[in-house]
Design a protein around this motif. Structure first.
Motif, PDB file in Angstrom:
ATOM      1  N   ASP A 103       0.813  -1.215   0.000  1.00 58.97           N
ATOM      2  CA  ASP A 103       0.000   0.000   0.000  1.00 58.97           C
ATOM      3  C   ASP A 103       0.850   1.270   0.000  1.00 58.97           C
ATOM      4  N   GLY A 104       2.170   1.113  -0.104  1.00 55.97           N
ATOM      5  CA  GLY A 104       3.058   2.276  -0.148  1.00 55.97           C
ATOM      6  C   GLY A 104       3.669   2.638   1.193  1.00 55.97           C
ATOM      7  N   ILE A 105       3.316   1.906   2.255  1.00 53.80           N
ATOM      8  CA  ILE A 105       3.845   2.181   3.591  1.00 53.80           C
ATOM      9  C   ILE A 105       4.669   0.975   4.047  1.00 53.80           C
ATOM     10  N   LEU A 106       5.912   1.232   4.466  1.00 51.98           N
ATOM     11  CA  LEU A 106       6.774   0.154   4.970  1.00 51.98           C
ATOM     12  C   LEU A 106       6.394  -0.109   6.426  1.00 51.98           C
ATOM     13  N   GLU A 107       5.366  -0.934   6.620  1.00 52.52           N
ATOM     14  CA  GLU A 107       4.769  -1.090   7.956  1.00 52.52           C
ATOM     15  C   GLU A 107       5.416  -2.142   8.838  1.00 52.52           C
ATOM     16  N   THR A 108       6.247  -2.990   8.295  1.00 53.63           N
ATOM     17  CA  THR A 108       6.877  -4.023   9.105  1.00 53.63           C
ATOM     18  C   THR A 108       8.377  -3.796   9.155  1.00 53.63           C
ATOM     19  N   GLU A 109       8.924  -3.806  10.374  1.00 54.47           N
ATOM     20  CA  GLU A 109      10.360  -3.579  10.568  1.00 54.47           C
ATOM     21  C   GLU A 109      10.987  -4.824  11.187  1.00 54.47           C
ATOM     22  N   TYR A 110      12.129  -5.211  10.649  1.00 54.02           N
ATOM     23  CA  TYR A 110      12.873  -6.367  11.132  1.00 54.02           C
ATOM     24  C   TYR A 110      14.210  -5.868  11.675  1.00 54.02           C
ATOM     25  N   ILE A 111      14.577  -6.296  12.873  1.00 51.10           N
ATOM     26  CA  ILE A 111      15.843  -5.893  13.472  1.00 51.10           C
ATOM     27  C   ILE A 111      16.652  -7.153  13.766  1.00 51.10           C
ATOM     28  N   TYR A 112      17.892  -7.142  13.300  1.00 51.35           N
ATOM     29  CA  TYR A 112      18.771  -8.307  13.435  1.00 51.35           C
ATOM     30  C   TYR A 112      19.838  -8.051  14.488  1.00 51.35           C
ATOM     31  N   LYS A 113      20.233  -9.119  15.154  1.00 50.80           N
ATOM     32  CA  LYS A 113      21.293  -9.060  16.163  1.00 50.80           C
ATOM     33  C   LYS A 113      22.056 -10.377  16.086  1.00 50.80           C
ATOM     34  N   ASP A 114      23.365 -10.304  16.031  1.00 51.49           N
ATOM     35  CA  ASP A 114      24.204 -11.505  15.964  1.00 51.49           C
ATOM     36  C   ASP A 114      23.786 -12.431  14.814  1.00 51.49           C
ATOM     37  N   HIS A 115      23.538 -11.847  13.654  1.00 46.16           N
ATOM     38  CA  HIS A 115      23.211 -12.580  12.426  1.00 46.16           C
ATOM     39  C   HIS A 115      21.851 -13.276  12.452  1.00 46.16           C
ATOM     40  N   SER A 116      20.986 -12.937  13.403  1.00 47.96           N
ATOM     41  CA  SER A 116      19.662 -13.562  13.488  1.00 47.96           C
ATOM     42  C   SER A 116      18.593 -12.504  13.695  1.00 47.96           C
ATOM     43  N   LEU A 117      17.396 -12.817  13.241  1.00 47.17           N
ATOM     44  CA  LEU A 117      16.261 -11.929  13.472  1.00 47.17           C
ATOM     45  C   LEU A 117      16.000 -11.863  14.971  1.00 47.17           C
ATOM     46  N   ASP A 118      15.977 -10.633  15.519  1.00 45.38           N
ATOM     47  CA  ASP A 118      15.840 -10.424  16.966  1.00 45.38           C
ATOM     48  C   ASP A 118      14.492  -9.823  17.348  1.00 45.38           C
ATOM     49  N   ILE A 177      -0.511   3.055  29.038  1.00 47.24           N
ATOM     50  CA  ILE A 177       0.443   3.650  28.098  1.00 47.24           C
ATOM     51  C   ILE A 177      -0.207   3.832  26.724  1.00 47.24           C
ATOM     52  N   SER A 178       0.330   4.773  25.970  1.00 49.20           N
ATOM     53  CA  SER A 178      -0.172   5.025  24.618  1.00 49.20           C
ATOM     54  C   SER A 178       0.467   4.049  23.637  1.00 49.20           C
ATOM     55  N   GLU A 179      -0.033   4.044  22.437  1.00 49.64           N
ATOM     56  CA  GLU A 179       0.524   3.181  21.401  1.00 49.64           C
ATOM     57  C   GLU A 179       1.964   3.581  21.076  1.00 49.64           C
ATOM     58  N   SER A 180       2.245   4.876  21.066  1.00 46.61           N
ATOM     59  CA  SER A 180       3.619   5.352  20.835  1.00 46.61           C
ATOM     60  C   SER A 180       4.559   4.866  21.930  1.00 46.61           C
ATOM     61  N   GLU A 181       4.099   4.912  23.182  1.00 46.07           N
ATOM     62  CA  GLU A 181       4.919   4.427  24.291  1.00 46.07           C
ATOM     63  C   GLU A 181       5.141   2.919  24.168  1.00 46.07           C
ATOM     64  N   PHE A 182       4.097   2.203  23.752  1.00 53.67           N
ATOM     65  CA  PHE A 182       4.213   0.759  23.532  1.00 53.67           C
ATOM     66  C   PHE A 182       5.362   0.480  22.550  1.00 53.67           C
ATOM     67  N   GLU A 183       5.380   1.216  21.445  1.00 60.14           N
ATOM     68  CA  GLU A 183       6.417   1.047  20.430  1.00 60.14           C
ATOM     69  C   GLU A 183       7.801   1.442  20.960  1.00 60.14           C
ATOM     70  N   ASN A 184       7.891   2.606  21.582  1.00 60.99           N
ATOM     71  CA  ASN A 184       9.194   3.125  22.035  1.00 60.99           C
ATOM     72  C   ASN A 184       9.837   2.277  23.122  1.00 60.99           C
ATOM     73  N   ILE A 185       9.048   1.744  24.027  1.00 59.18           N
ATOM     74  CA  ILE A 185       9.587   0.907  25.114  1.00 59.18           C
ATOM     75  C   ILE A 185      10.238  -0.346  24.545  1.00 59.18           C
ATOM     76  N   ARG A 186       9.701  -0.868  23.469  1.00 60.26           N
ATOM     77  CA  ARG A 186      10.193  -2.122  22.893  1.00 60.26           C
ATOM     78  C   ARG A 186      11.343  -1.953  21.916  1.00 60.26           C
ATOM     79  N   LYS A 187      11.567  -0.730  21.487  1.00 62.36           N
ATOM     80  CA  LYS A 187      12.701  -0.485  20.563  1.00 62.36           C
ATOM     81  C   LYS A 187      13.948  -0.391  21.358  1.00 62.36           C
TER      82      LYS A 187
END
Length: 187
Positions: A103-118, A177-187
């Motif tokens: 739909d034009g929005i990159l909505e899923t983010e993948y973060i890797y650590k030590d060569h594996s999806l984290d 907590i707000s949705e933004s806080e939910f996201e920020n705490i987990r990043k």
């Protein structure tokens, strides 16, 4: 790369031409040109095909910024980036963003650590804030959390995994907590 090779060859040939007027230089120049042609054809063969659907427009872009390499893909050939992958200077995958529903929005983010999806984050409600979080251990899901917002209040649902498979039903807890806080705490 090709330009560098051609420039170096020009320098070598120019330098050699001034050294000797005999046939040795001509043969050496022919030999160098032959080697350059072989190198150039190998470089072209090694380059990724950037036009995957044959419409004459690139669908894969490689960008370099601040010591990182970015691979950008247009999967549905509409001219917009649908995948973005970030690599460090050692070609190690760091993260990626994907437009799963095109739909034009990159909505899923993948973060890797030590060569594996984290970690995985996803915006499932289209507000540009991640409301689903999945924690992984060496690429295997450990648990997922989802932020729910309604008139009655906000809740967080959590599903635990065992060997990558759900280990029971989703457990919901109320949250302030707000949705933004939910996201920020987990990043």
């Amino acid at each position: 790369m090709r330009l560098k090779i051609q420039f170096l060859a020009s320098l070598i040939i120019t330098g050699m031409a001034g050294c000797d007027n005999g046939q040795g230089v001509s043969k050496e120049i022919e030999s160098i040109n032959s080697e350059l042609d072989q190198l150039q054809s190998k470089l072209v063969a090694d380059e990724p095909n950037t036009d995957r659907n044959g419409d004459g427009k690139s669908d894969l872009f490689i960008e370099y910024e601040d010591g990182f390499v970015y691979e950008l893909y247009d999967r549905d050939f509409d001219g917009k980036v649908d995948e973005s992958w970030k690599y460090d200077s050692n070609d190690i995958l760091i993260s990626g963003r994907v437009d799963d529903d095109l739909d034009g929005i990159l909505e899923t983010e993948y973060i890797y650590k030590d060569h594996s999806l984290d970690k995985m984050f996803s915006d499932t409600n289209g507000n540009l804030i991640s409301d689903v979080y999945t924690k992984l251990n060496r690429g295997v899901a450990v648990y997922s959390e989802k932020y729910y917002s309604s008139k009655e209040g906000s809740r967080i649902g959590r599903v635990e995994y065992s060997f990558g498979y759900p280990d029971g039903p989703e457990k919901l807890v109320k949250t302030l907590i707000s949705e933004s806080e939910f996201e920020n705490i987990r990043k």
